[in-house]
Design a protein around this motif. Structure first.
Motif, PDB file in Angstrom:
ATOM      1  N   ASN A 299       0.821  -1.421  -0.095  1.00 43.27           N
ATOM      2  CA  ASN A 299       0.043  -0.103  -0.185  1.00 43.27           C
ATOM      3  C   ASN A 299       0.449   1.000  -0.426  1.00 43.27           C
ATOM      4  OD1 ASN A 299      -1.957  -1.884   1.443  1.00 43.27           O
ATOM      5  ND2 ASN A 299      -3.441  -0.190   0.685  1.00 43.27           N
ATOM      6  N   GLU A 318      -7.217   1.807   5.602  1.00 38.76           N
ATOM      7  CA  GLU A 318      -8.870   1.701   5.826  1.00 38.76           C
ATOM      8  C   GLU A 318      -8.912   1.981   4.774  1.00 38.76           C
ATOM      9  OE1 GLU A 318     -10.610   1.810  10.168  1.00 38.76           O
ATOM     10  OE2 GLU A 318      -9.570  -0.385   9.858  1.00 38.76           O
ATOM     11  N   GLY A 319      -8.929   3.379   4.414  1.00 37.72           N
ATOM     12  CA  GLY A 319      -9.707   3.607   3.350  1.00 37.72           C
ATOM     13  C   GLY A 319      -9.605   5.665   3.602  1.00 37.72           C
TER      14      GLY A 319
END
Lengths: 638, 216
Positions: A299, A318-319
């Motif tokens: 990520n 988690e965005g």
């Protein structure tokens, strides 16, 4: 690439690969680390490849050109090492390549002028150079030796051997215990005991069954630090192996490599390493036939410094916006998607395979009690040998900076070291007066030996932190007010803005320092600044705000006289703060060349050729261009 | 001393027994220090805490000093759950230092807010040493309105834009938001009344509000 079915298969493959190697085959290793890349290492590597192709060197001695990770000696880049001749060439330019190929590869002689020389001595191999001699390379052992893009190279250098050992011989509980006994502490900055963190996550997972996650923190944002970068770029398999072992101990099946977007090469190397590891059956379902499943994904961090904070990483994964949340609950209790999560720094993960391979007792033998193992530092600033160094914990600051670093270049004096990045502190080399304040414990510090030992606890006693391992060396020409201002400005930009003490306090502290740099303010303002700093330490939500005042608090504590010089005498002793200095032309030295007048952006230098030039102080913006261009050093700072 | 005696005695109920400013208090198991203090009518100042929403911990005015054995910490009482035997000090010098500085900085950040001026005056802070950028500003970016819109109303008509010192209260993508139902919850929870003036920029032109998220 064939899948490895079990640990025996791994050993057979390694044997086959090693036997296929010809020990006589010349290998040229070109450093493609960040420092050397900036100096054009890629051109050097290309030049080697084409030179060897053009020369048509016989097949039996077909030299292998390897682009490797960072060799560490960044001030001497581009670095090229030749084996088995064991030669180490520094400052190699593309135009030197033809000579190296002709002399060293074909005739087996040494190109003397490209060897590292210091004080009249020439060093043929890297191991002889003082910069390398005092180091103890464990994590960086393979960095600079193996080709990070080839898993076979990593396997030959002993990669994934610890994983095989763990999967066949050790239970998860034994792995946990080994890490606990080894005394490994988080290399990211806080120095939190890794074993304790793992234990808590494992306990929480047992009480509350469900998935567990492991995360590698590769969001290395400190200015002047590139330790994690060199590991990720130079030996990505070590990090992956460490994470698989950690996942096995914790029962995790999914892991994340959180790498900052500014490290494209690290991301590139990781993605290739992950693919090769999956193809080899070292990652994914049923690793090495053990029945254990684990996979990793990369990520990318979007470039926020605060995303190096573990709860901000979780938010980011988690965005959500990368803002930290309060701890507890710690990630080991409630982390990613509310599940127990272990977040460790890249360097911490890279330590794990070594501990499993050689045992916890071996590891505790390195370093000092409570700070075991080695630590990588990036030594930068006013020091002769800049670069990456790996040393055992507890080395004295002097040995690190004077010994390995080679001291301060030129005639100036070694003044202080800024450790731990923007959240660290400024430590004077020779401890000056200790000022009492109510938060730190200077009395413990006075009792301690004068030579500051570089380990987690000693650094914390000075009011600094060891942090990720950035070491910025300063000499007499560095102004501590200016350095503190620089770091505050960095943090003010990087604060997420969630809590008031950090968002408003950093801005407010910067206002104080900006006034000081202009020579305004009163001695009471220094006390006010200290008290404001304390409010940030106590009041902020996350580690960024709590550690942000460190450069200011430590510099006030150790260099209060320099602050007073700015405020009371309106002088900057180091000659840095623009509003407090003036440039003068020394009438004795000036040869009247007029170069300064030509280059002055404000055109405020007047005079006639062959006569003395003078600087008009009203219009002067103190940019220092005249000083830089003067051929006879007649321009001086007053 | 009191705390030690208490922890030895096994509590008969499932309440957490601890002390605030020397006074013995009892908390329900899931209460925070702040909630316990309020239940006992002990005052701890806050700007971002609101009973209707999850605590967010941004204003840091509710910090308290906690002592347990040798461990002394300054922490936000709105987020910290007490443990048995904890000693909480709501007005220690470290706590007051944080509060006074935050209030002094808020005087410069939200110079137009009467509420903040009054609160600061209670703590003896009447003037500020910091630069005032916008004399009309009232919003302290505490996050109450964003949270209430999301958690209570169930839409996301408000959000924070930008980062750090540039942080701003905005609508998503900086356009008037169809998701806004004009309920006014954000205005009612705002500690300074800053949203009163901004509500129209959130709602946009009422005549054009159609589509998904629009409440009829």
């Amino acid at each position: 690439m064939k899948k490895i079915k079990n640990t025996a298969g791994l050993q057979t493959l390694r044997q086959t690969l090693l036997e296929a190697q010809d020990p006589e085959m010349p290998v040229v290793r070109v450093c493609l680390g960040p420092g050397c890349l900036a100096l054009g290492a890629e051109k050097v590597a290309r030049a080697f490849k084409s030179a060897v192709r053009n020369k048509k060197i016989k097949a039996r001695v077909q030299p292998l050109i390897k682009g490797t990770g960072c060799h560490g000696f960044c001030s001497q880049g581009t670095l090229v090492s030749l084996s088995p001749a064991n030669l180490f060439y520094v400052r190699v330019k593309p135009e030197d390549v033809a000579e190296i190929v002709a002399t060293s590869l074909e005739q087996g002689r040494t190109v003397e002028r490209l060897l590292y020389s210091d004080n009249g001595a020439r060093y043929r191999s890297a191991a002889e150079i003082p910069f390398y001699r005092a180091q103890q390379k464990i994590i960086l052992k393979n960095v600079g030796i193996i080709d990070p893009l080839d898993i076979n190279d990593a396997l030959m250098a002993g990669g994934y051997q610890s994983l095989a050992k763990v999967l066949t011989e050790m239970s998860p509980e034994e792995v946990l215990k080994t890490v606990e006994v080894s005394g490994l502490r988080g290399r990211g900055g806080g120095g939190f005991p890794t074993g304790y963190k793992w234990r808590r996550a494992a306990d929480n997972a047992r009480e509350n069954p469900g998935p567990v996650y492991v995360i590698a923190n590769g969001e290395e944002g400190d200015p002047g630090a590139f330790m994690d970068r060199s590991i990720m770029e130079g030996d990505p398999h070590k990090v992956i192996e460490g994470m698989i072992i950690g996942a096995y101990a914790l029962g995790a099946n999914q892991g994340y490599l959180f790498v900052r977007h500014e490290y494209p090469l690290a991301i590139h190397h990781f993605s290739i390493a992950l693919r090769q590891a999956r193809n080899r059956g070292l990652l994914g379902k049923n690793i090495l036939g053990s029945g254990f499943d684990f996979d990793l994904q990369i990520n990318r961090g979007a470039g926020a410094y605060v995303c190096g904070e573990e709860t901000a990483i979780i938010a980011s994964l988690e965005g959500r916006a990368g803002e930290p949340r309060t701890r507890p609950p710690y990630p080991a209790q409630e982390g990613l998607w509310g599940r127990p999560t272990v977040i460790n720094n890249v360097e911490t993960w890279a330590n794990v395979p070594h501990i499993m391979e050689k045992g916890a007792d071996w590891y505790t033998g390195l370093g000092v009690p409570h700070s075991t193992g080695t630590k990588i530092f990036s030594l930068v600033g006013k020091v002769k040998n800049t670069g990456l160094v790996e040393v055992p914990m507890g080395i004295s600051l002097g040995a690190l900076v004077e010994g390995i670093g080679g001291g301060v270049p030129g005639q100036t004096h070694f003044k202080a070291v800024q450790t731990g990045g923007p959240s660290g502190g400024i430590i004077p080399y020779e401890l000056k007066e200790i000022f009492t304040d109510y938060h730190y414990h200077p009395e413990e510090f006075i009792a301690a030996k004068k030579e500051i030992s570089v380990d987690f606890d000693s650094m914390a006693q000075t009011g600094s932190i060891m942090g990720g391992g950035g070491m910025i060396v300063m000499d007499d020409h560095d102004c501590v007010v200016d350095v503190a201002r620089y770091f505050l400005r960095f943090l003010e930009e990087e604060s997420c803005g969630k809590c008031l003490p950090c968002r408003l306090g950093l801005k407010g502290m910067l206002e104080f320092l900006n006034r000081f740099a202009r020579g305004q303010g009163s001695p009471e303002d220094i006390d006010a600044l200290e008290s404001l700093g304390q409010a940030l330490v106590d009041g902020s939500l996350c580690g960024l705000g709590r550690a942000a005042p460190n450069p200011v608090l430590t510099s006030i504590r150790f260099f209060r006289d320099e602050y007073l010089a700015h405020i009371v005498d309106h002088k900057c002793p180091a000659g840095v703060c623009r509003d407090l200095i003036s440039y003068q032309i020394d009438p004795e030295t000036c040869n009247g060349c007029g170069l300064c007048a030509q280059e002055c952006p404000e055109a405020c230098i007047t005079g006639k050729k062959k006569k003395l030039f003078t600087i008009g102080q009203e219009a002067c913006i103190r940019c220092g261009v005249c000083q830089d261009v003067c051929p006879v050093q007649a321009v001086q700072v007053a | 001393m009191n705390a030690k005696k208490e922890s030895k005695k096994p509590p008969k109920d499932n309440l957490v027994h601890f002390s605030i400013d020397g006074r013995r208090v009892q908390a329900q198991p899931d209460w925070t220090i702040l909630e316990t203090a309020r239940a006992h009518r002990l005052h701890i100042p806050t700007l971002c805490f609101h009973p209707a929403i999850h605590p967010w911990g941004s204003c840091r005015l509710c910090v308290v000093e906690t002592r347990l054995n040798d461990k002394v910490e300054v922490t936000a009482s709105c987020l910290t759950k007490p443990v048995a035997g904890l000693e909480v000090l709501t007005h220690s010098s470290r706590v007051m230092n944080v509060r006074r500085w935050v209030l002094e900085m808020l005087l410069a950040e939200c110079p137009a807010s009467r509420e903040i001026k009054e609160l600061a005056a209670q703590y003896g802070v009447t003037s500020t040493r910091f630069a005032i950028l916008d004399p009309e500003e009232e919003c302290l970016k505490c996050g109450r309105c964003v949270a209430v819109c999301h958690e209570v109303v169930g839409v996301q008509a408000l959000t924070f834009g930008s980062r750090g010192v540039a942080k701003k209260l905005e609508t998503p993508y900086r356009v008037p938001n169809n998701a806004c139902i004009g309920c006014g919850c954000c205005v009612s929870v705002c500690p300074t009344g800053a949203l009163q003036a901004r509500l129209d920029t959130v709602r946009g032109d009422l005549s054009r509000r159609t589509g998904h998220g629009f409440a009829h």
